[in-house]
Write a protein that holds these residues in place. Structure first.
Motif, PDB file in Angstrom:
ATOM      1  N   MET A  63      39.213  42.583  40.758  1.00 24.36           N
ATOM      2  CA  MET A  63      39.022  41.641  39.663  1.00 24.36           C
ATOM      3  C   MET A  63      39.310  40.240  40.192  1.00 24.36           C
ATOM      4  SD  MET A  63      38.448  41.576  36.423  1.00 24.36           S
ATOM      5  CE  MET A  63      38.060  39.964  35.878  1.00 24.36           C
ATOM      6  N   PRO A  64      38.329  39.365  40.218  1.00 29.18           N
ATOM      7  CA  PRO A  64      38.571  38.022  40.747  1.00 29.18           C
ATOM      8  C   PRO A  64      39.491  37.204  39.841  1.00 29.18           C
ATOM      9  CG  PRO A  64      36.207  38.409  40.349  1.00 29.18           C
ATOM     10  CD  PRO A  64      36.949  39.610  39.862  1.00 29.18           C
ATOM     11  N   ASP A  65      40.392  36.464  40.474  1.00 32.20           N
ATOM     12  CA  ASP A  65      41.260  35.545  39.743  1.00 32.20           C
ATOM     13  C   ASP A  65      40.447  34.357  39.233  1.00 32.20           C
ATOM     14  OD1 ASP A  65      43.516  37.051  40.384  1.00 32.20           O
ATOM     15  OD2 ASP A  65      44.023  35.823  42.124  1.00 32.20           O
ATOM     16  N   VAL A  66      40.967  33.724  38.193  1.00 36.46           N
ATOM     17  CA  VAL A  66      40.451  32.445  37.717  1.00 36.46           C
ATOM     18  C   VAL A  66      41.564  31.446  38.051  1.00 36.46           C
ATOM     19  CG1 VAL A  66      39.717  31.116  35.695  1.00 36.46           C
ATOM     20  CG2 VAL A  66      39.136  33.548  35.870  1.00 36.46           C
ATOM     21  N   VAL A  67      41.450  30.803  39.221  1.00 34.71           N
ATOM     22  CA  VAL A  67      42.545  29.962  39.706  1.00 34.71           C
ATOM     23  C   VAL A  67      42.028  28.708  40.398  1.00 34.71           C
ATOM     24  CG1 VAL A  67      44.172  31.885  40.001  1.00 34.71           C
ATOM     25  CG2 VAL A  67      42.711  31.208  41.910  1.00 34.71           C
ATOM     26  N   ALA A  68      42.928  27.749  40.506  1.00 31.67           N
ATOM     27  CA  ALA A  68      42.711  26.517  41.260  1.00 31.67           C
ATOM     28  C   ALA A  68      44.102  26.000  41.633  1.00 31.67           C
ATOM     29  CB  ALA A  68      41.965  25.490  40.416  1.00 31.67           C
ATOM     30  N   ASP A  69      44.158  25.098  42.562  1.00 30.66           N
ATOM     31  CA  ASP A  69      45.432  24.488  42.927  1.00 30.66           C
ATOM     32  C   ASP A  69      45.954  23.634  41.780  1.00 30.66           C
ATOM     33  OD1 ASP A  69      45.296  25.592  45.455  1.00 30.66           O
ATOM     34  OD2 ASP A  69      44.492  23.779  46.390  1.00 30.66           O
ATOM     35  N   GLY A  70      47.285  23.652  41.587  1.00 26.31           N
ATOM     36  CA  GLY A  70      47.940  22.735  40.669  1.00 26.31           C
ATOM     37  C   GLY A  70      47.651  22.918  39.199  1.00 26.31           C
ATOM     38  N   LEU A  71      47.401  24.150  38.755  1.00 31.14           N
ATOM     39  CA  LEU A  71      47.174  24.404  37.330  1.00 31.14           C
ATOM     40  C   LEU A  71      48.401  24.059  36.504  1.00 31.14           C
ATOM     41  CD1 LEU A  71      45.465  27.891  37.662  1.00 31.14           C
ATOM     42  CD2 LEU A  71      44.340  25.756  36.977  1.00 31.14           C
ATOM     43  N   LYS A  72      48.175  23.777  35.232  1.00 30.40           N
ATOM     44  CA  LYS A  72      49.278  23.577  34.291  1.00 30.40           C
ATOM     45  C   LYS A  72      49.978  24.918  34.059  1.00 30.40           C
ATOM     46  CE  LYS A  72      47.984  22.522  30.145  1.00 30.40           C
ATOM     47  NZ  LYS A  72      47.557  21.862  28.905  1.00 30.40           N
ATOM     48  N   VAL A  73      49.210  25.967  33.735  1.00 28.92           N
ATOM     49  CA  VAL A  73      49.768  27.304  33.507  1.00 28.92           C
ATOM     50  C   VAL A  73      48.855  28.336  34.164  1.00 28.92           C
ATOM     51  CG1 VAL A  73      50.452  29.046  31.788  1.00 28.92           C
ATOM     52  CG2 VAL A  73      50.775  26.608  31.281  1.00 28.92           C
ATOM     53  N   MET A  75      38.023  48.156  30.820  1.00 26.78           N
ATOM     54  CA  MET A  75      36.983  47.276  30.283  1.00 26.78           C
ATOM     55  C   MET A  75      36.918  45.981  31.087  1.00 26.78           C
ATOM     56  SD  MET A  75      34.730  46.698  27.697  1.00 26.78           S
ATOM     57  CE  MET A  75      35.223  47.674  26.308  1.00 26.78           C
ATOM     58  N   THR A  76      38.066  45.443  31.435  1.00 26.94           N
ATOM     59  CA  THR A  76      38.117  44.234  32.261  1.00 26.94           C
ATOM     60  C   THR A  76      37.459  44.484  33.610  1.00 26.94           C
ATOM     61  OG1 THR A  76      40.014  43.252  31.163  1.00 26.94           O
ATOM     62  CG2 THR A  76      39.731  42.712  33.486  1.00 26.94           C
ATOM     63  N   ALA A  77      37.796  45.598  34.228  1.00 30.83           N
ATOM     64  CA  ALA A  77      37.204  45.928  35.532  1.00 30.83           C
ATOM     65  C   ALA A  77      35.693  46.102  35.422  1.00 30.83           C
ATOM     66  CB  ALA A  77      37.852  47.188  36.095  1.00 30.83           C
ATOM     67  N   ALA A  78      35.234  46.710  34.337  1.00 27.75           N
ATOM     68  CA  ALA A  78      33.799  46.955  34.164  1.00 27.75           C
ATOM     69  C   ALA A  78      33.023  45.661  33.908  1.00 27.75           C
ATOM     70  CB  ALA A  78      33.569  47.933  33.014  1.00 27.75           C
ATOM     71  N   GLY A 137      44.727  29.133  34.242  1.00 27.50           N
ATOM     72  CA  GLY A 137      44.119  30.152  35.083  1.00 27.50           C
ATOM     73  C   GLY A 137      44.638  31.527  34.722  1.00 27.50           C
ATOM     74  N   ILE A 138      44.044  32.541  35.342  1.00 28.59           N
ATOM     75  CA  ILE A 138      44.444  33.934  35.077  1.00 28.59           C
ATOM     76  C   ILE A 138      44.459  34.720  36.390  1.00 28.59           C
ATOM     77  CG2 ILE A 138      43.983  36.068  33.811  1.00 28.59           C
ATOM     78  CD1 ILE A 138      42.242  34.499  31.884  1.00 28.59           C
ATOM     79  N   THR A 139      45.498  35.523  36.549  1.00 26.79           N
ATOM     80  CA  THR A 139      45.615  36.482  37.641  1.00 26.79           C
ATOM     81  C   THR A 139      46.300  37.723  37.077  1.00 26.79           C
ATOM     82  OG1 THR A 139      46.269  36.747  39.956  1.00 26.79           O
ATOM     83  CG2 THR A 139      47.850  35.617  38.511  1.00 26.79           C
ATOM     84  N   ASN A 140      46.662  38.662  37.943  1.00 26.91           N
ATOM     85  CA  ASN A 140      47.364  39.884  37.518  1.00 26.91           C
ATOM     86  C   ASN A 140      48.505  40.184  38.469  1.00 26.91           C
ATOM     87  OD1 ASN A 140      45.779  41.112  35.219  1.00 26.91           O
ATOM     88  ND2 ASN A 140      44.152  40.784  36.702  1.00 26.91           N
ATOM     89  N   VAL A 141      49.502  40.909  37.964  1.00 20.87           N
ATOM     90  CA  VAL A 141      50.589  41.369  38.829  1.00 20.87           C
ATOM     91  C   VAL A 141      50.046  42.418  39.794  1.00 20.87           C
ATOM     92  CG1 VAL A 141      52.831  42.535  38.939  1.00 20.87           C
ATOM     93  CG2 VAL A 141      52.387  40.905  37.098  1.00 20.87           C
ATOM     94  N   VAL A 142      49.327  43.384  39.278  1.00 20.42           N
ATOM     95  CA  VAL A 142      48.776  44.478  40.079  1.00 20.42           C
ATOM     96  C   VAL A 142      47.257  44.421  39.980  1.00 20.42           C
ATOM     97  CG1 VAL A 142      48.665  47.001  40.360  1.00 20.42           C
ATOM     98  CG2 VAL A 142      50.830  45.899  39.697  1.00 20.42           C
ATOM     99  N   ALA A 143      46.581  44.582  41.092  1.00 18.50           N
ATOM    100  CA  ALA A 143      45.121  44.466  41.117  1.00 18.50           C
ATOM    101  C   ALA A 143      44.406  45.740  40.658  1.00 18.50           C
ATOM    102  CB  ALA A 143      44.651  44.109  42.528  1.00 18.50           C
ATOM    103  N   ARG A 144      45.063  46.891  40.758  1.00 24.47           N
ATOM    104  CA  ARG A 144      44.399  48.159  40.451  1.00 24.47           C
ATOM    105  C   ARG A 144      44.144  48.314  38.955  1.00 24.47           C
ATOM    106  NH1 ARG A 144      45.841  53.750  39.474  1.00 24.47           N
ATOM    107  NH2 ARG A 144      48.073  53.296  39.515  1.00 24.47           N
ATOM    108  N   ALA A 145      42.903  48.647  38.609  1.00 28.30           N
ATOM    109  CA  ALA A 145      42.539  48.871  37.207  1.00 28.30           C
ATOM    110  C   ALA A 145      42.992  50.255  36.752  1.00 28.30           C
ATOM    111  CB  ALA A 145      41.034  48.740  37.029  1.00 28.30           C
ATOM    112  N   THR A 146      43.510  50.317  35.533  1.00 28.95           N
ATOM    113  CA  THR A 146      43.926  51.580  34.923  1.00 28.95           C
ATOM    114  C   THR A 146      43.607  51.544  33.436  1.00 28.95           C
ATOM    115  OG1 THR A 146      46.155  50.752  34.423  1.00 28.95           O
ATOM    116  CG2 THR A 146      45.871  51.908  36.541  1.00 28.95           C
TER     117      THR A 146
END
Length: 177
Positions: free
Chosen positions: A1-11, A21-24, A64-73
């Motif tokens: 799942m690709p992150d939605v990130v950039a340098d220096g985000l506010k949050v 569903m996210t993975a799909a 931005g958005i990321t995840n603690v664990v990359a594996r989908a469940t």
């Protein structure tokens, strides 16, 4: 799942892990019962209710958005403590590289396990990662019945106000619980 990130985000919001569903779909917090997008809007982070497919637009708001664990469940309880701890190490390196003002982990149990902090509660944490402050938010999953969309939005808004105050150098109220 690709992150939605950039340098220096506010949050940088950090989910637990991608659901099926996210993975799909390739869109974070995509399950219809997930309250992330409505709560993000209700708390004032976004000027309108966004769809998961519009996730890249968050970057324009400094989010931005990321995840603690990359594996989908199907459910987060399928993850092992080892996966959480390894995810915490990877997340720490990511935060050190991207340097957001705030890291917001959505899910107190995930945060406690990933960062081995059993006493953590929802709200600002003592921990920081470099200059990045850490805030734990309630899990917006529809399975988290302890929090309503309205009470979640209040907590998200506390973070928004703290982040706005920190970026401008002004104090906008006490972010402590």
């Amino acid at each position: 799942m690709p992150d939605v990130v950039a340098d220096g985000l506010k949050v940088l919001f950090c989910g637990i892990n991608p659901g099926l569903m996210t993975a799909a779909t390739g869109h974070h917090f995509a399950r219809p019962g997930n309250r992330f997008w409505p709560v993000l809007h209700l708390s004032g982070f976004t000027p309108r209710l966004m769809k998961p497919s519009e996730q890249r637009e968050l970057l324009a708001y400094g989010l931005g958005i990321t995840n603690v664990v990359a594996r989908a469940t199907a459910r987060a309880d399928e993850l092992s403590a080892l996966e959480y701890r390894e995810g915490g190490r990877i997340l720490t390196a990511k935060v050190e590289r991207l340097r957001p003002t705030w890291l917001a982990v959505v899910g107190v149990t995930a945060y406690r396990t990933a960062f081995e902090d059993r006493g953590a509660a929802v709200g600002p944490q003592e921990r920081s990662i470099g200059s990045t402050r850490v805030w734990v938010l309630p899990n917006p999953s529809g399975l988290n019945a302890h929090w309503t969309a309205a009470t979640m939005a209040e907590e998200f808004a506390r973070l928004r106000k703290a982040a706005e105050g920190q970026r401008t150098g002004t104090v906008t109220g006490d972010p402590s619980p």
